[in-house]
Design a protein around this motif. Structure first.
Motif, PDB file in Angstrom:
ATOM      1  N   PHE A  56      76.078  79.954  74.642  1.00 57.02           N
ATOM      2  CA  PHE A  56      76.377  78.612  74.141  1.00 57.02           C
ATOM      3  C   PHE A  56      77.871  78.315  74.258  1.00 57.02           C
ATOM      4  CE2 PHE A  56      77.745  75.951  70.550  1.00 57.02           C
ATOM      5  CZ  PHE A  56      77.052  74.782  70.839  1.00 57.02           C
ATOM      6  N   ILE A  57      78.708  79.276  73.833  1.00 61.06           N
ATOM      7  CA  ILE A  57      80.164  79.098  73.908  1.00 61.06           C
ATOM      8  C   ILE A  57      80.605  78.920  75.360  1.00 61.06           C
ATOM      9  CG2 ILE A  57      82.389  80.241  73.521  1.00 61.06           C
ATOM     10  CD1 ILE A  57      81.047  81.637  71.100  1.00 61.06           C
ATOM     11  N   ALA A  58      80.027  79.724  76.257  1.00 61.43           N
ATOM     12  CA  ALA A  58      80.401  79.678  77.663  1.00 61.43           C
ATOM     13  C   ALA A  58      80.038  78.338  78.293  1.00 61.43           C
ATOM     14  CB  ALA A  58      79.713  80.811  78.418  1.00 61.43           C
ATOM     15  N   ILE A  59      78.881  77.790  77.936  1.00 61.78           N
ATOM     16  CA  ILE A  59      78.466  76.496  78.490  1.00 61.78           C
ATOM     17  C   ILE A  59      79.458  75.397  78.083  1.00 61.78           C
ATOM     18  CG2 ILE A  59      76.721  74.676  78.314  1.00 61.78           C
ATOM     19  CD1 ILE A  59      74.607  76.922  78.214  1.00 61.78           C
ATOM     20  N   VAL A  60      79.853  75.400  76.811  1.00 67.79           N
ATOM     21  CA  VAL A  60      80.824  74.411  76.333  1.00 67.79           C
ATOM     22  C   VAL A  60      82.162  74.589  77.054  1.00 67.79           C
ATOM     23  CG1 VAL A  60      82.144  73.607  74.337  1.00 67.79           C
ATOM     24  CG2 VAL A  60      79.728  74.207  74.077  1.00 67.79           C
ATOM     25  N   ALA A  61      82.606  75.858  77.164  1.00 70.29           N
ATOM     26  CA  ALA A  61      83.904  76.142  77.789  1.00 70.29           C
ATOM     27  C   ALA A  61      83.912  75.773  79.261  1.00 70.29           C
ATOM     28  CB  ALA A  61      84.240  77.623  77.618  1.00 70.29           C
ATOM     29  N   GLN A  78      91.684  74.885  82.960  1.00 71.65           N
ATOM     30  CA  GLN A  78      91.084  76.153  83.396  1.00 71.65           C
ATOM     31  C   GLN A  78      91.143  77.247  82.345  1.00 71.65           C
ATOM     32  OE1 GLN A  78      93.471  74.479  84.932  1.00 71.65           O
ATOM     33  NE2 GLN A  78      93.012  74.112  87.079  1.00 71.65           N
ATOM     34  N   LYS A  79      92.136  77.204  81.462  1.00 70.09           N
ATOM     35  CA  LYS A  79      92.284  78.276  80.472  1.00 70.09           C
ATOM     36  C   LYS A  79      91.163  78.295  79.442  1.00 70.09           C
ATOM     37  CE  LYS A  79      97.192  79.429  80.552  1.00 70.09           C
ATOM     38  NZ  LYS A  79      98.413  79.605  79.734  1.00 70.09           N
ATOM     39  N   PHE A  80      90.430  77.196  79.320  1.00 68.92           N
ATOM     40  CA  PHE A  80      89.321  77.173  78.370  1.00 68.92           C
ATOM     41  C   PHE A  80      88.267  78.205  78.743  1.00 68.92           C
ATOM     42  CE2 PHE A  80      91.183  73.116  77.195  1.00 68.92           C
ATOM     43  CZ  PHE A  80      90.950  73.067  75.824  1.00 68.92           C
ATOM     44  N   GLU A  81      88.160  78.512  80.026  1.00 68.36           N
ATOM     45  CA  GLU A  81      87.225  79.544  80.468  1.00 68.36           C
ATOM     46  C   GLU A  81      87.626  80.894  79.894  1.00 68.36           C
ATOM     47  OE1 GLU A  81      85.442  81.213  84.720  1.00 68.36           O
ATOM     48  OE2 GLU A  81      86.306  79.197  84.589  1.00 68.36           O
ATOM     49  N   TYR A  82      88.935  81.145  79.837  1.00 67.10           N
ATOM     50  CA  TYR A  82      89.421  82.412  79.298  1.00 67.10           C
ATOM     51  C   TYR A  82      89.402  82.415  77.771  1.00 67.10           C
ATOM     52  CZ  TYR A  82      90.625  83.696  83.989  1.00 67.10           C
ATOM     53  OH  TYR A  82      90.529  84.016  85.318  1.00 67.10           O
ATOM     54  N   VAL A  83      89.470  81.237  77.173  1.00 68.16           N
ATOM     55  CA  VAL A  83      89.267  81.142  75.723  1.00 68.16           C
ATOM     56  C   VAL A  83      87.854  81.611  75.377  1.00 68.16           C
ATOM     57  CG1 VAL A  83      89.059  79.562  73.762  1.00 68.16           C
ATOM     58  CG2 VAL A  83      90.960  79.318  75.359  1.00 68.16           C
ATOM     59  N   ALA A  84      86.876  81.215  76.220  1.00 69.01           N
ATOM     60  CA  ALA A  84      85.484  81.635  76.001  1.00 69.01           C
ATOM     61  C   ALA A  84      85.349  83.148  76.136  1.00 69.01           C
ATOM     62  CB  ALA A  84      84.559  80.935  76.994  1.00 69.01           C
ATOM     63  N   LEU A 147      81.355  83.898  84.771  1.00 70.65           N
ATOM     64  CA  LEU A 147      80.048  84.444  85.111  1.00 70.65           C
ATOM     65  C   LEU A 147      80.148  85.927  85.465  1.00 70.65           C
ATOM     66  CD1 LEU A 147      77.998  81.892  87.258  1.00 70.65           C
ATOM     67  CD2 LEU A 147      77.625  82.621  84.905  1.00 70.65           C
ATOM     68  N   ALA A 148      81.230  86.307  86.153  1.00 67.66           N
ATOM     69  CA  ALA A 148      81.416  87.715  86.501  1.00 67.66           C
ATOM     70  C   ALA A 148      81.546  88.573  85.248  1.00 67.66           C
ATOM     71  CB  ALA A 148      82.655  87.881  87.391  1.00 67.66           C
ATOM     72  N   ALA A 149      82.312  88.061  84.254  1.00 67.14           N
ATOM     73  CA  ALA A 149      82.461  88.783  82.987  1.00 67.14           C
ATOM     74  C   ALA A 149      81.134  88.859  82.260  1.00 67.14           C
ATOM     75  CB  ALA A 149      83.511  88.094  82.110  1.00 67.14           C
ATOM     76  N   ASP A 150      80.382  87.769  82.306  1.00 72.48           N
ATOM     77  CA  ASP A 150      79.093  87.741  81.620  1.00 72.48           C
ATOM     78  C   ASP A 150      78.075  88.646  82.311  1.00 72.48           C
ATOM     79  OD1 ASP A 150      77.909  86.509  79.303  1.00 72.48           O
ATOM     80  OD2 ASP A 150      76.511  85.523  80.656  1.00 72.48           O
ATOM     81  N   ALA A 151      78.158  88.724  83.654  1.00 71.07           N
ATOM     82  CA  ALA A 151      77.264  89.626  84.385  1.00 71.07           C
ATOM     83  C   ALA A 151      77.562  91.080  84.023  1.00 71.07           C
ATOM     84  CB  ALA A 151      77.429  89.407  85.890  1.00 71.07           C
ATOM     85  N   GLN A 152      78.849  91.384  83.873  1.00 72.27           N
ATOM     86  CA  GLN A 152      79.251  92.728  83.450  1.00 72.27           C
ATOM     87  C   GLN A 152      78.715  93.018  82.045  1.00 72.27           C
ATOM     88  OE1 GLN A 152      83.484  93.166  83.119  1.00 72.27           O
ATOM     89  NE2 GLN A 152      83.394  95.345  82.637  1.00 72.27           N
ATOM     90  N   HIS A 153      78.789  92.010  81.196  1.00 76.82           N
ATOM     91  CA  HIS A 153      78.273  92.137  79.836  1.00 76.82           C
ATOM     92  C   HIS A 153      76.764  92.389  79.855  1.00 76.82           C
ATOM     93  CE1 HIS A 153      77.519  90.005  75.725  1.00 76.82           C
ATOM     94  NE2 HIS A 153      77.367  91.308  75.636  1.00 76.82           N
ATOM     95  N   GLU A 196      87.598  95.574  77.294  1.00 78.52           N
ATOM     96  CA  GLU A 196      87.755  95.166  78.690  1.00 78.52           C
ATOM     97  C   GLU A 196      87.895  93.650  78.818  1.00 78.52           C
ATOM     98  OE1 GLU A 196      84.321  96.824  80.525  1.00 78.52           O
ATOM     99  OE2 GLU A 196      85.169  98.854  80.688  1.00 78.52           O
ATOM    100  N   LEU A 197      87.146  92.911  77.999  1.00 82.72           N
ATOM    101  CA  LEU A 197      87.244  91.453  78.048  1.00 82.72           C
ATOM    102  C   LEU A 197      88.562  90.963  77.456  1.00 82.72           C
ATOM    103  CD1 LEU A 197      83.604  90.314  77.189  1.00 82.72           C
ATOM    104  CD2 LEU A 197      84.683  90.619  79.419  1.00 82.72           C
ATOM    105  N   PHE A 198      89.060  91.634  76.419  1.00 76.59           N
ATOM    106  CA  PHE A 198      90.387  91.305  75.892  1.00 76.59           C
ATOM    107  C   PHE A 198      91.444  91.476  76.983  1.00 76.59           C
ATOM    108  CE2 PHE A 198      88.982  92.115  71.334  1.00 76.59           C
ATOM    109  CZ  PHE A 198      89.243  90.818  70.910  1.00 76.59           C
ATOM    110  N   GLN A 199      91.341  92.572  77.741  1.00 74.01           N
ATOM    111  CA  GLN A 199      92.293  92.839  78.820  1.00 74.01           C
ATOM    112  C   GLN A 199      92.232  91.777  79.911  1.00 74.01           C
ATOM    113  OE1 GLN A 199      91.065  96.988  79.647  1.00 74.01           O
ATOM    114  NE2 GLN A 199      93.162  97.579  79.167  1.00 74.01           N
ATOM    115  N   GLN A 200      91.070  91.181  80.102  1.00 74.31           N
ATOM    116  CA  GLN A 200      90.917  90.148  81.107  1.00 74.31           C
ATOM    117  C   GLN A 200      91.451  88.798  80.631  1.00 74.31           C
ATOM    118  OE1 GLN A 200      86.952  89.829  82.699  1.00 74.31           O
ATOM    119  NE2 GLN A 200      87.332  87.844  83.623  1.00 74.31           N
TER     120      GLN A 200
END
Length: 289
Positions: A56-61, A78-84, A147-153, A196-200
């Motif tokens: 849900f958060i990712a769709i909004v972001a 573009q930074k909103f994607e990284y906020v998500a 999506l790449a981060a979410d696929a890893q998740h 890992e996601l924090f590092q990204q």
């Protein structure tokens, strides 16, 4: 504009499909966990619920991040994607802590066997694995880091579910303490992914310098050789705006050049850098050598 809109629709479609699967997975795991009284399965169900929240958060972001620049965000959104991605990391950190607490509080609890639940959980693992591979291919196709981060998740969910399955089966054989151990292992998986996601996300959100990742001194010298009136380049700084890179630098140029010539030279150098290193924007300050 059309490319951004098309990409946004594509990413949203993938996230909606994944969200539907995550909702089904969380309900299945919750039912099996309640029937068997397995803390590790209930922990995995909680993990799947956070996946749903993240969708849900990712769709909004993603809808916000693909908006064009405006007067409040002249560099784009573009930074909103990284906020998500950052919010996902925070959610996973909370889940990891809750899993550790739950495992300790429910240590030694009797765990029941359920062969129907076993078959369903195996099918859930297969579905999640297929989903992670499909999402990874869509991330490459749409060039989406979210999506790449979410696929890893999602792939980490597969590994987590395998650990859950093993822990549950061993606990059902009478080794109840193993249910706690594997619940803690699940918490470890979740915590590692959060890190890992924090590092990204954090380097982008905090404007970390990415100059070394974009070009080397040797590459810059090759380009400088094409511009004899540029004596040196100093004060180079670069930062990421989502997937776009913005660079600013100082050119030390031939002091004999006129203002018009110096201006044209800086524009030519800017265009050359953008072409060579795929930079979104280059801000140049001119000084006499």
């Amino acid at each position: 504009m059309d490319d951004r809109a098309s990409k946004s629709r594509g990413v949203t479609r993938v996230l909606l499909i994944e969200g539907s699967v995550n909702l089904l997975m969380s309900l299945v795991k919750l039912v099996i966990g309640l029937i068997t009284q397995s803390s590790v399965i209930l922990a995995d169900a909680l993990h799947s619920l956070t996946d749903l929240a993240n969708n849900f958060i990712a769709i909004v972001a993603i809808r916000i991040s693909h908006k064009p620049p405006d007067h409040t965000h002249p560099y784009g959104h573009q930074k909103f994607e990284y906020v998500a991605i950052f919010i996902l990391a925070v959610l996973l950190s909370v889940v990891a802590f809750e899993l550790v607490t739950y495992a300790i509080d429910n240590h030694g609890q009797v765990v029941e066997q359920s062969y129907t639940g076993l078959v369903i959980l195996i099918l859930a693992i297969v579905v999640n694995f297929a989903l992670s591979r499909w999402e990874h291919s869509q991330a490459q196709k749409l060039q989406s880091k979210l999506l790449a981060a979410d696929a890893q998740h999602t792939f980490s969910d597969v590994l987590t579910s395998v650990a859950v399955l093993i822990g549950w089966q061993l606990s059902a054989l009478g080794y109840y303490w193993l249910d706690t151990v594997f619940c803690l292992l699940v918490a470890g998986f979740v915590g590692k992914l959060a890190w890992e996601l924090f590092q990204q996300a954090l380097p982008v959100l905090t404007d970390a310098d990415v100059t070394a990742e974009q070009f080397s001194s040797a590459e810059l010298k090759v380009i400088l050789a094409e511009f004899p009136d540029i004596k040196n380049v100093t004060d180079i700084r670069s930062r990421a705006m989502g997937e776009q890179i913005i660079c600013d630098l100082t050119l030390l140029i031939n002091p004999q050049l006129s203002l018009t010539a110096a201006h044209e030279l800086s524009h030519a150098f800017e265009d050359r850098l953008k072409q060579e290193f795929d930079l979104y924007d280059v801000i140049i300050h001119i000084e006499p050598a």
